[in-house]
Design a protein around this motif. Structure first.
Motif, PDB file in Angstrom:
ATOM      1  N   GLY A   1       0.810  -1.315  -0.015  1.00 55.26           N
ATOM      2  CA  GLY A   1      -0.011   0.068   0.015  1.00 55.26           C
ATOM      3  C   GLY A   1       1.000   1.016  -0.109  1.00 55.26           C
ATOM      4  N   ALA A   2       2.275   1.273  -0.420  1.00 56.87           N
ATOM      5  CA  ALA A   2       2.986   2.408  -0.595  1.00 56.87           C
ATOM      6  C   ALA A   2       2.382   3.415  -1.491  1.00 56.87           C
ATOM      7  CB  ALA A   2       4.307   1.840  -0.639  1.00 56.87           C
ATOM      8  N   GLY A   3       2.913   4.568  -1.416  1.00 56.01           N
ATOM      9  CA  GLY A   3       2.542   5.751  -2.487  1.00 56.01           C
ATOM     10  C   GLY A   3       3.281   5.840  -3.650  1.00 56.01           C
ATOM     11  N   SER A   4       2.887   6.986  -4.150  1.00 52.49           N
ATOM     12  CA  SER A   4       3.569   7.183  -5.428  1.00 52.49           C
ATOM     13  C   SER A   4       5.105   7.547  -5.396  1.00 52.49           C
ATOM     14  CB  SER A   4       3.094   8.484  -6.127  1.00 52.49           C
ATOM     15  OG  SER A   4       3.252   9.677  -5.165  1.00 52.49           O
ATOM     16  N   GLY A   5       5.515   8.170  -4.317  1.00 55.55           N
ATOM     17  CA  GLY A   5       6.846   8.276  -3.954  1.00 55.55           C
ATOM     18  C   GLY A   5       7.604   7.136  -3.812  1.00 55.55           C
ATOM     19  N   ALA A   6       7.163   6.079  -3.469  1.00 53.95           N
ATOM     20  CA  ALA A   6       7.869   4.770  -3.106  1.00 53.95           C
ATOM     21  C   ALA A   6       8.130   4.084  -4.379  1.00 53.95           C
ATOM     22  CB  ALA A   6       6.889   3.770  -2.340  1.00 53.95           C
ATOM     23  N   ASP A   7       7.735   4.252  -5.517  1.00 55.18           N
ATOM     24  CA  ASP A   7       7.818   3.501  -6.673  1.00 55.18           C
ATOM     25  C   ASP A   7       8.246   4.114  -7.891  1.00 55.18           C
ATOM     26  OD1 ASP A   7       5.846   4.927  -7.325  1.00 55.18           O
ATOM     27  OD2 ASP A   7       4.173   3.649  -7.746  1.00 55.18           O
ATOM     28  N   VAL A   8       8.888   5.299  -7.466  1.00 58.04           N
ATOM     29  CA  VAL A   8       9.529   6.218  -8.509  1.00 58.04           C
ATOM     30  C   VAL A   8      10.709   5.398  -8.998  1.00 58.04           C
ATOM     31  CG1 VAL A   8      11.271   8.134  -8.884  1.00 58.04           C
ATOM     32  CG2 VAL A   8       8.820   8.358  -7.465  1.00 58.04           C
ATOM     33  N   THR A   9      11.625   4.986  -8.558  1.00 56.13           N
ATOM     34  CA  THR A   9      12.681   4.077  -8.939  1.00 56.13           C
ATOM     35  C   THR A   9      12.255   2.771  -9.738  1.00 56.13           C
ATOM     36  OG1 THR A   9      14.157   4.661  -6.984  1.00 56.13           O
ATOM     37  CG2 THR A   9      15.009   2.865  -8.537  1.00 56.13           C
ATOM     38  N   ALA A  10      11.192   2.168  -9.528  1.00 56.42           N
ATOM     39  CA  ALA A  10      10.806   1.026 -10.067  1.00 56.42           C
ATOM     40  C   ALA A  10      10.132   1.507 -11.406  1.00 56.42           C
ATOM     41  CB  ALA A  10       9.878   0.372  -9.200  1.00 56.42           C
TER      42      ALA A  10
ATOM     43  N   ARG B   1       1.397  11.335 -14.339  1.00 54.83           N
ATOM     44  CA  ARG B   1       0.928  11.346 -12.803  1.00 54.83           C
ATOM     45  C   ARG B   1       2.007  12.025 -12.034  1.00 54.83           C
ATOM     46  NH1 ARG B   1       2.075   7.806  -8.903  1.00 54.83           N
ATOM     47  NH2 ARG B   1       2.964   6.241 -10.590  1.00 54.83           N
ATOM     48  N   MET B   2       3.225  11.486 -12.203  1.00 55.70           N
ATOM     49  CA  MET B   2       4.280  11.982 -11.205  1.00 55.70           C
ATOM     50  C   MET B   2       4.502  13.409 -11.361  1.00 55.70           C
ATOM     51  SD  MET B   2       6.805   8.445 -11.922  1.00 55.70           S
ATOM     52  CE  MET B   2       8.021   9.270 -11.209  1.00 55.70           C
ATOM     53  N   MET B   3       4.319  14.069 -12.684  1.00 52.54           N
ATOM     54  CA  MET B   3       4.790  15.395 -12.830  1.00 52.54           C
ATOM     55  C   MET B   3       3.499  16.405 -11.826  1.00 52.54           C
ATOM     56  SD  MET B   3       5.514  16.830 -16.582  1.00 52.54           S
ATOM     57  CE  MET B   3       5.917  18.640 -15.873  1.00 52.54           C
TER      58      MET B   3
ATOM     59  N   ARG C   1       8.773  17.804  -5.205  1.00 54.78           N
ATOM     60  CA  ARG C   1       9.588  18.306  -6.471  1.00 54.78           C
ATOM     61  C   ARG C   1      10.547  17.252  -7.041  1.00 54.78           C
ATOM     62  NH1 ARG C   1      12.567  23.557  -3.905  1.00 54.78           N
ATOM     63  NH2 ARG C   1      13.788  23.546  -5.916  1.00 54.78           N
ATOM     64  N   PHE C   2      11.167  16.360  -6.393  1.00 51.48           N
ATOM     65  CA  PHE C   2      11.979  15.415  -6.944  1.00 51.48           C
ATOM     66  C   PHE C   2      11.244  14.494  -7.874  1.00 51.48           C
ATOM     67  CE2 PHE C   2      13.944  11.034  -6.796  1.00 51.48           C
ATOM     68  CZ  PHE C   2      15.177  11.538  -7.440  1.00 51.48           C
ATOM     69  N   VAL C   3       9.964  14.031  -7.326  1.00 51.50           N
ATOM     70  CA  VAL C   3       9.010  13.240  -7.944  1.00 51.50           C
ATOM     71  C   VAL C   3       8.646  13.861  -9.283  1.00 51.50           C
ATOM     72  CG1 VAL C   3       6.895  11.678  -7.869  1.00 51.50           C
ATOM     73  CG2 VAL C   3       8.437  12.044  -5.851  1.00 51.50           C
ATOM     74  N   ALA C   4       8.063  14.974  -9.226  1.00 49.41           N
ATOM     75  CA  ALA C   4       7.685  15.852 -10.349  1.00 49.41           C
ATOM     76  C   ALA C   4       8.810  16.071 -11.320  1.00 49.41           C
ATOM     77  CB  ALA C   4       7.191  17.456  -9.946  1.00 49.41           C
ATOM     78  N   ARG C   5      10.042  16.302 -10.774  1.00 49.42           N
ATOM     79  CA  ARG C   5      11.048  16.334 -12.007  1.00 49.42           C
ATOM     80  C   ARG C   5      11.406  14.965 -12.614  1.00 49.42           C
ATOM     81  NH1 ARG C   5      16.310  18.135 -11.315  1.00 49.42           N
ATOM     82  NH2 ARG C   5      16.628  17.200  -9.252  1.00 49.42           N
ATOM     83  N   THR C   6      11.413  13.821 -11.896  1.00 51.43           N
ATOM     84  CA  THR C   6      11.389  12.846 -12.536  1.00 51.43           C
ATOM     85  C   THR C   6      10.494  12.237 -13.428  1.00 51.43           C
ATOM     86  OG1 THR C   6      12.696  11.957 -10.228  1.00 51.43           O
ATOM     87  CG2 THR C   6      11.736  10.121 -11.908  1.00 51.43           C
ATOM     88  N   GLY C   7       9.156  12.722 -13.090  1.00 55.18           N
ATOM     89  CA  GLY C   7       8.019  12.522 -14.087  1.00 55.18           C
ATOM     90  C   GLY C   7       8.501  13.391 -15.468  1.00 55.18           C
TER      91      GLY C   7
END
Length: 951
Positions: free
Chosen positions: A661-670, A696-698, A703-709
């Motif tokens: 049940g982890a959120g969006s931040g947890a699966d950025v790398t995967a 979705r990530m944007m 900010r890090f998640v959005a930049r990765t998206g």
């Protein structure tokens, strides 16, 4: 009952297992009123003998005859030469996961697995997953030799893990000759029984005709109408009826004349039944009578040593009294277990005992068991049920039990922690910490709404600042997986409270800094880390200091000071080791250090570190740490050019993230790894998912998640030759660098070269020059990491279209285990050399093509062949298994082939994972891909293909 205790024994006679649950006469009496039910069961047995399995659930109230039907079907199965295993739930047995099912499958002369093997599995990480995998494998093996019948009674008393297994295994094994016959008190329209996909037998009350026949069987006479009218008040339940009639006959309430049974005196059924039981008790000696009464209060199975201590005598002194109770038919010795005759006896004995007295006796029994060495988890269920508010010892014990069981049974941990909270008075010293722990447990168990509601309710009350801070700390922990911004906000609210202890303040500051890393505000994070370190030093907390230094190491990494990052991380590990918390679930793992080595060109070294971390986390049962290590492993596999393995690992990680049940931040790398693999291989479906994830990530507030998206969308647009959209997203990905210059790309220094290439294609040389400067600055600040110098040379070579510089960069990259990065430099060098040195150009392009093909980067390989054709050289396409699109043996990756061959040798998924150091989800993913490529549906088919292929 425990899987390490006395196991249920398989049926050796038609009704041996059930004999302690029904009157002595019952097994010899004809079965009345259940003809339709037996017809269905016989049909299922015939179908089983023909090789087709099935599942039947028998439902009904106590005394309806469920156990008798199980005994009958077991007897028929044994007569037919079928293998039978049987077990049952017990009251209060919920705290031991899988115990009833495991006791059943361990029973008999040929158990499905050894106790030693079971103990090993029960102590492993991902315990439930491995136990289910092992049970499925062993049942498949057993059923391949001969049909199997699994009989399970009293599902209403089974733990949630057993319920889950009994819903899952019959479905997974539906194609095997296994018949599952189970019984529960639950009604079909309520409770968990609705989820079971199987035939149902709902036991209705016996008909009047069946009651008359059963009464005649019991009394050996035809019952008169008045007696049948009284018998009808037993609600048509065979067990009630038999016990009632036997009791009444013993008391002389029934007379037999000329083959007719007459009722001598009328009375209320419940009173007569209880009187019958009391009558038997009254015939016993005082110690025997007390033994039965205490045993009834303690549960079905009798622990003689505990009973003796409660009665203040020795076990030897109890031998004669217990023998009395056995002769009086109140107790029975069933397969070496001393138990009450059946549940009705237990309930009848307890009727006259006040609830307060029962709870007191059971509470004392808990203390006795603890003094005799019982583990807290063994008594937790009883303690939770009988402890009274204000019982401080019970609060502490339940709190400890919740902590112990949380890694393997979060649902049980939630129940125990919640009960401890109910028992803790408002002024209990540990109540605020208990509230905070319960919130976290609810969240980890997927009950986000309840967790937040509990936190909100706690905050709505008049909490002392220290207590409120602990609750807000829990909220921050809970929010960190889904919203780093919210986690930071909760920490700040807590830190604003007056009078906090230094330890609480330091803990909050460390968590705030940890959450702020994802917000991408490096300088503010650094300031918070400094405050956390000062506060931790003032309170002497090495644990908090270690956490803060681990965050400081990450800050140094983002500041491009890689050597300091490594030094500070090593210091954090040293402190954590000294404090004894190195492997704590709550301390930031050093997983990112393995990724740092990969980012520095040493992916093989990174893999070694991450694999060592995975082994350690699994050995300690740290599921969250396994998730994080696995995420980093997926990324490092991508860097190492093992695209198929990276894809498999990323899919397994995402499955784990979904499970937890982890959120969006947890699966950025995967997600980014899975998408990059799709881009390299040209997987259109994977690229579409990559784009959706990027969008979705944007929108993420971190900010890090959005930049990765944004970077993910830039890569996808670049693959579609869309320069305008490419630069729109690429500039968003590197926005907000120091001094107004662009920041580095968010995931990998080697991506700075990709950015330069994008900008040059779009004609934005100024933007490209800025990124070249970023790469050169990083290399200059980190002279101990030559990979960064090679990346800077590559970027500068692209900018200046300098063939010599590109050739040098490609040569430097040959020293590192980043094959796709090296292939990119070789390709760029070959492209620039085409006009001046055709032979050198072809050599460089050939090597690049070979590296792309080996990695499975089909799209890049196609581009490499096109460049060779432009140079007048044609290279045939070579097949690759990395995309997952090919089939047959040639389509299997090296990792999939390893898994397939071990499975064909008889290894279970668990054994495969142990030998190859993989996670269970990864093994499953490899097998799923192999099944698809080889067009098989079972391990048996897979084994046959392996034997045929390997000779």
């Amino acid at each position: 009952m425990s899987c390490n205790g006395t196991a249920a024994t398989a049926f050796s006679a038609p009704s041996a297992y059930m004999r302690h649950r029904t009157p002595d006469a019952a097994p010899t009496l004809p079965l009345r009123g259940r003809e339709a039910e037996m017809l269905l069961l016989r049909d299922r047995l015939r179908t089983l003998a023909q090789g087709q399995g099935g599942a039947v659930l028998i439902e009904g109230p106590p005394g309806a005859g469920k156990s008798r039907l199980l005994a009958e079907v077991s007897g028929l199965a044994l007569t037919a030469g079928l293998r039978v295993h049987a077990g049952a739930g017990v009251p209060g047995g919920h705290a031991v996961p899988f115990a009833p099912l495991l006791d059943a499958l361990l029973s008999g002369s040929a158990p499905l697995m050894t106790r030693d093997r079971l103990l090993t599995l029960s102590e492993a990480a991902d315990q439930r997953f491995w136990l289910l995998q092992e049970l499925q494998h062993e049942l498949e093996q057993a059923a391949s030799a001969a049909p199997v019948v699994i009989v399970m009674d009293d599902l209403q008393w089974c733990d949630e893990a057993t319920h889950s297994a009994l819903r899952t295994l019959p479905t997974r094994l539906s194609g095997r000759p296994i018949l599952w016959v189970m019984a529960t008190r639950e009604h079909p329209h309520t409770g968990r029984a609705r989820a079971w996909p199987m035939d149902r037998i709902i036991l209705r009350p016996l008909s009047a005709a069946a009651v008359a026949l059963l009464a005649q069987d019991v009394l050996q006479a035809v019952a008169e109408p008045a007696l049948l009218e009284l018998a009808g008040k037993a609600d048509g339940r065979p067990l009630f009826l038999v016990e009632l009639l036997n009791g009444m006959r013993e008391e002389g309430a029934i007379t037999i004349k000329k083959g007719m049974a007459h009722l001598r005196a009328a009375g209320r059924i419940p009173m007569r039944f209880r009187s019958s039981v009391r009558h038997r008790l009254d015939q016993l000696s005082p110690l025997a009578r007390d033994s039965v009464r205490f045993a009834a209060m303690l549960g079905r199975d009798i622990d003689v040593e505990v009973l003796a201590e409660l009665l203040r005598c020795s076990p030897v002194e109890l031998m004669a009294p217990l023998q009395e109770a056995l002769h009086a038919d109140l107790l029975t010795d069933a397969d070496g277990r001393l138990t009450l005759r059946h549940d009705l006896i237990r309930e009848a004995v307890q009727v006259g005992v006040p609830a307060a007295v029962k709870n007191l006796v059971r509470r004392q029994a808990v203390d006795v068991r603890l003094r005799r060495g019982a583990a807290v988890m063994e008594v937790a269920a009883d303690l939770a049920e009988v402890a009274q508010p204000g019982d401080h010892e019970a609060v502490s014990l339940l709190r400890r039990a919740a902590t112990d069981v949380a890694p393997t049974s979060p649902a049980t941990a939630v129940a125990l922690s919640s009960r401890a909270l109910e028992l803790a008075p408002a002024d209990h010293a540990d109540r605020p910490a208990l509230v905070a722990e319960t919130i976290i447990l609810l969240w980890l168990n997927g009950h986000d709404v309840e967790a937040r509601t509990m936190a909100d309710n706690a905050l709505a009350g008049l909490l002392e600042p220290e207590a409120e801070a602990q609750v807000r700390y829990s909220l921050a922990r809970m929010s960190s997986q889904r919203s780093s911004t919210e986690a930071v906000r909760q920490c700040r609210l807590a830190l604003a409270l007056p009078g906090l202890s230094p330890a609480t303040r330091a803990k909050l500051l460390a968590l705030q800094a940890l959450a702020m890393i994802v917000t991408d505000d490096v300088e503010e994070t650094a300031r918070v880390v400094e405050s956390a370190l000062r506060t931790a030093a003032s309170c002497g907390s090495r644990a908090i200091e270690a956490t803060a230094i681990a965050v400081e190491a990450t800050v140094a990494f983002h500041r491009m000071d890689w050597q300091r990052a490594i030094d500070r991380q090593d210091e954090a590990v040293r402190l954590a080791t000294d404090a004894g918390i190195l492997h704590s679930l709550w301390v930031p793992e050093s997983c990112w250090k393995s990724s740092l080595w990969s980012s520095a060109g040493e992916s093989l070294r990174g893999l070694e570190e991450v694999d060592a971390g995975l082994r350690e986390a699994r050995s300690r049962g740290q599921a969250n740490a396994v998730d994080v290590w696995s995420m980093h492993r997926a990324r490092i596999l991508l860097d190492a050019g093992r695209l198929a393995d990276a894809r498999t690992q990323a899919e397994a990680v995402l499955a784990m993230v979904e499970d937890r049940g982890a959120g969006s931040g947890a699966d950025v790398t995967a997600l980014s790894t899975l998408g990059r693999a799709a881009l390299y291989s040209g997987d259109r479906q994977g690229i579409a998912r990559f784009v959706a994830d990027g969008r979705r990530m944007m929108r993420d507030e971190a900010r890090f998640v959005a930049r990765t998206g944004a970077w993910m969308l830039a890569l996808a647009a670049d693959g579609e030759n869309d320069p305008a959209h490419t630069m729109k997203y690429a500039t968003a990905a590197v926005a907000a660098g120091p001094g107004g210059r662009p920041a580095a790309t968010p995931l990998d220094p080697a991506d700075d070269v990709v950015f330069v290439r994008m900008a040059l294609r779009a004609g934005e040389r100024g933007v490209a020059a800025d990124m070249v400067q970023v790469a050169e600055d990083r290399a200059e600040r980190n002279p101990g990491f030559p990979f960064l110098a090679a990346i800077a040379a590559h970027a500068r070579g692209l900018m200046d279209d300098d063939a010599a510089l590109l050739v040098r960069a490609a040569e430097q990259l040959a020293d590192f285990s980043r094959p796709i990065v090296r292939a990119s430099a070789l390709e760029d060098a070959g492209r620039t050399l085409t006009a001046t040195d055709r032979k050198a150009a072809v050599d460089h392009l050939d090597t690049a093509l070979e590296l792309y093909v080996q990695a499975g980067a089909l799209r890049d390989a196609a581009r490499g062949r096109r460049r060779l054709r432009d140079a007048g050289i044609r290279r045939r396409g070579r097949r690759s298994s990395a995309s997952g699109a090919t089939h047959g043996w040639d389509g299997l990756t090296a990792s999939e082939l390893q898994v397939v061959r071990l499975v064909a040798q008889g290894a279970t998924n668990r054994q495969v994972a142990e030998r190859l150091f993989l996670s269970p989800h990864t093994v499953n993913t490899h097998l799923r891909h192999a099944y698809t490529k080889l067009d098989v549906n079972s391990r048996v088919e897979l084994t046959r293909l392996v034997v045929e292929h390997d000779g």
